[in-house]
Design an enzyme around this catalytic site. Structure first.
Site, PDB file in Angstrom:
ATOM      1  N   ASP A  66     109.172 -36.384  21.470  1.00 42.50           N
ATOM      2  CA  ASP A  66     108.964 -36.879  22.836  1.00 42.50           C
ATOM      3  C   ASP A  66     107.757 -37.812  22.921  1.00 42.50           C
ATOM      4  O   ASP A  66     107.624 -38.569  23.874  1.00 42.50           O
ATOM      5  CB  ASP A  66     108.770 -35.693  23.791  1.00 42.50           C
ATOM      6  N   ALA A  91     119.870 -34.330  17.589  1.00 40.88           N
ATOM      7  CA  ALA A  91     118.560 -34.525  16.943  1.00 40.88           C
ATOM      8  C   ALA A  91     117.444 -34.017  17.847  1.00 40.88           C
ATOM      9  O   ALA A  91     117.535 -34.087  19.073  1.00 40.88           O
ATOM     10  CB  ALA A  91     118.346 -36.001  16.645  1.00 40.88           C
ATOM     11  N   ASP A 132     113.623 -42.317  25.630  1.00 39.41           N
ATOM     12  CA  ASP A 132     114.667 -41.285  25.580  1.00 39.41           C
ATOM     13  C   ASP A 132     115.993 -41.946  25.185  1.00 39.41           C
ATOM     14  O   ASP A 132     116.553 -42.737  25.948  1.00 39.41           O
ATOM     15  CB  ASP A 132     114.795 -40.583  26.949  1.00 39.41           C
ATOM     16  N   ILE A 133     116.460 -41.617  23.988  1.00 39.38           N
ATOM     17  CA  ILE A 133     117.644 -42.302  23.430  1.00 39.38           C
ATOM     18  C   ILE A 133     118.891 -41.990  24.266  1.00 39.38           C
ATOM     19  O   ILE A 133     119.649 -42.884  24.661  1.00 39.38           O
ATOM     20  CB  ILE A 133     117.875 -41.858  21.964  1.00 39.38           C
ATOM     21  N   ASN A 154     108.800 -31.841  14.043  1.00 38.68           N
ATOM     22  CA  ASN A 154     109.178 -30.515  14.552  1.00 38.68           C
ATOM     23  C   ASN A 154     110.000 -29.782  13.498  1.00 38.68           C
ATOM     24  O   ASN A 154     110.249 -30.308  12.411  1.00 38.68           O
ATOM     25  CB  ASN A 154     109.927 -30.649  15.883  1.00 38.68           C
ATOM     26  N   LYS A 171      94.798 -44.423   5.512  1.00 39.29           N
ATOM     27  CA  LYS A 171      94.604 -42.983   5.688  1.00 39.29           C
ATOM     28  C   LYS A 171      93.292 -42.711   6.437  1.00 39.29           C
ATOM     29  O   LYS A 171      92.246 -43.251   6.065  1.00 39.29           O
ATOM     30  CB  LYS A 171      94.571 -42.311   4.309  1.00 39.29           C
ATOM     31  N   LYS A 205     117.997 -31.476  32.859  1.00 38.21           N
ATOM     32  CA  LYS A 205     118.091 -32.562  31.863  1.00 38.21           C
ATOM     33  C   LYS A 205     119.472 -33.220  31.914  1.00 38.21           C
ATOM     34  O   LYS A 205     119.599 -34.429  31.809  1.00 38.21           O
ATOM     35  CB  LYS A 205     117.838 -32.016  30.447  1.00 38.21           C
TER      36      LYS A 205
END
Ligand code: PMT
Length: 425
Positions: free
Chosen positions: A293, A289, A320-321, A224, A303, A353
């Protein structure tokens, strides 16, 4: 009224009351061209800035430029300073917490050492009874090493003037040696050590920053737009406030601040493992951070060859940390702070959340806006907690980080005592 009295706004009020007043004196040196950048950086750090420009300084930087960046009138002569009692220079001398002279020429150093008051800047210095004096010299290396200058510098040091630099290197005149003005960022860093109270002393803060990369094959990944700027600003502000900081960071192009433990990771799984092994040693966890997901179910060992066929990637959710740490039943439980990146129904989704991950503070930014959030230098956030939301207006990520850390410090105290409040001054 009652609404304003909760700990989030109390924290913000005490943060604002900390604003320090800096009178910046600019004297005749080529390094004066760096002062608009210096003013910009000072303002980013919440300093109030007024500028006094000597005739020598004016030869190198235009008053209009300085006025535009400082957003205040520039003082050039004794007659510029208006006051009802016609004693404007005395009023102005009473205003600052600090008189910073950058660049400081050999001439102004000599005048200060001998108590001259033949123009506005030296008169202000003589008339200022309580300001801290900070000098960032800039001159030719021979002028700096001349014993006349060194005697003057020593005289001022005996009077508790703080000298920042000069630095060493090649000079505008072609010489090489000591005499360069420190860079604006170095001056601002040094100032923060003078002014910022170590209100997070004794706290160990774990921060995650940047994106993660989830590998498709050895050369391709999903990721991202996170640059790491928000997390790095938090780390820097936490260090300045006296905390011990561990920064766990995905791949970014930034140089980590010094004086922290830095752990580089690539994937969400690596970040999870790093956080799990560090969390026990920390009292605060800030998860800024942008953790992926999803990850690829079976990354290709080689490759993937290009073909004319469609390619379907199979993804599975990452762990999910933040939620994992929240469920760990740690004793004592660290203060948990998350960031929510939303593009719609920002407050609603972020609050969901916060509740589902069971964390103390959720900082939400609207990442659909181009000027804030991902990869920008500024951010605008709302802090959600069990209390009333607190909005932090658009500002540099450094300023947002400082305000958030004040809220965190206030929160820690609020937990310790319902009535105690941090006194910063
Ligand atoms: O890095 P910059 O360019 O400066 O940009 C800053 C930022 C936009 C990345 C930052 O301000 C921000 O919003 N960070 C959180 C991004 C994010 O992942 O938001 P989220 O709403 O998807 O996740 C909510 C929280 O859960 C976050 O604290 C996140 O770190 C955490 N999370 C998410 C997924 C996952 N697998 N594990 C997590 O711990």
């Amino acid at each position: 009224e009652q609404k304003n009295d909760h700990f989030l706004s109390r924290a913000l009020r005490s943060y604002k009351s900390m604003k320090k007043r800096i009178l910046l004196g600019i004297t005749g040196s080529i390094a004066a061209y760096k002062t608009p950048e210096l003013i910009r950086k000072l303002k980013q750090q919440n300093y109030e800035v007024r500028v006094v420009l000597t005739q020598g300084g004016k030869a190198f930087v235009a008053p209009l430029t300085l006025q535009a960046v400082s957003q205040h009138k520039i003082y050039e002569s004794l007659m510029d300073v208006e006051s009802e009692a016609a004693m404007g220079h005395i009023d102005l001398a009473r205003w600052p917490d600090c008189i910073l002279i950058a660049p400081a020429s050999a001439h102004i150093i000599a005048k200060l050492a001998h108590g001259f008051a033949d123009e506005l800047l030296s008169a202000l210095c003589l008339a200022s009874a309580h300001a801290r004096f900070i000098i960032a010299p800039a001159m030719n290396q021979a002028m700096w090493s001349n014993s006349a200058t060194q005697d003057n510098v020593n005289k001022l040091k005996e009077r508790a003037y703080l000298f920042l630099g000069p630095g060493k290197g090649s000079q505008a005149c072609g010489d090489v040696g000591l005499g360069r003005m420190l860079e604006p960022v170095e001056i601002v860093d040094a100032l923060s050590k003078v002014f910022i109270k170590p209100y997070l002393q004794g706290q160990k803060i774990l921060i995650t920053a940047g994106p993660t990369q989830e590998f498709i094959d050895p050369v391709r990944y999903l990721s991202n737009r996170s640059s790491g700027k928000m997390g790095f600003a938090l780390a820097q502000a936490a260090i300045e406030a006296g905390a011990e900081v561990t920064l766990i960071c995905g791949p970014v192009a930034l140089t980590p601040p010094s004086k922290l433990k830095f752990i580089a990771v690539k994937t969400a799984s690596e970040m999870l493992r790093a956080v799990q092994s560090e969390i026990n040693q920390h009292s605060i966890f800030i998860s800024s951070a942008a953790v992926a997901d999803y990850q690829i179910i079976n990354p290709a060992p080689q490759k993937i060859k290009k073909s004319t066929m469609d390619l379907v990637l199979q993804l599975k959710p990452t762990v999910d940390i933040l939620a994992t740490i929240s469920q760990m039943n740690l004793k004592p439980r660290p203060l948990l702070v998350g960031f929510a990146a939303e593009t719609e129904y920002t407050l609603k989704f972020a609050e969901e959340k916060r509740r589902s991950k069971n964390i103390d503070l959720m900082v939400v930014n609207d990442v659909s806006q181009a000027n804030i959030g991902f990869d920008s230098d500024e951010n605008e956030v709302t802090i959600l907690s069990a209390d009333i939301p607190l909005h932090l207006a658009c500002a540099s990520k450094q300023l947002i980080a400082q305000q958030l850390l004040h809220v965190i410090a206030q929160r820690i105290l609020a937990v310790k005592s319902a009535t105690q409040e941090i006194i910063y001054d």
